[in-house]
Design a protein around this motif. Structure first.
Motif: not given
Length: 71
Positions: A10-14
């Motif tokens: 899982i990669k969170y991107v703002t």
């Protein structure tokens, strides 16, 4: 030999969204005359200036709403 279980990464991107500068410009200044309106024409001029300012604001609000929807 057992096959390893796949892993989920899982990669969170703002994502930052900013209102475009063209939509943040100030409306025209309000009508002002030293000493206030003195003749009927002054009241007409003030009304025209105020109407123009409202039209600019209305157009900007419409554009901001379109931008916010992503269209």
């Amino acid at each position: 030999m057992a096959t390893p279980k796949p892993q989920v990464v899982i990669k969170y991107v703002t994502v930052e969204r900013h209102i475009p500068a063209s939509l943040k410009r100030q409306p025209p200044p309000i009508w002002s005359k030293p000493g206030g309106p003195q003749v009927t024409g002054d009241l007409l001029d003030r009304g025209d200036v105020n109407e123009a300012g409202l039209r600019v604001c209305t157009a900007q609000i419409k554009k901001i709403n379109q931008w916010d929807k992503g269209t």
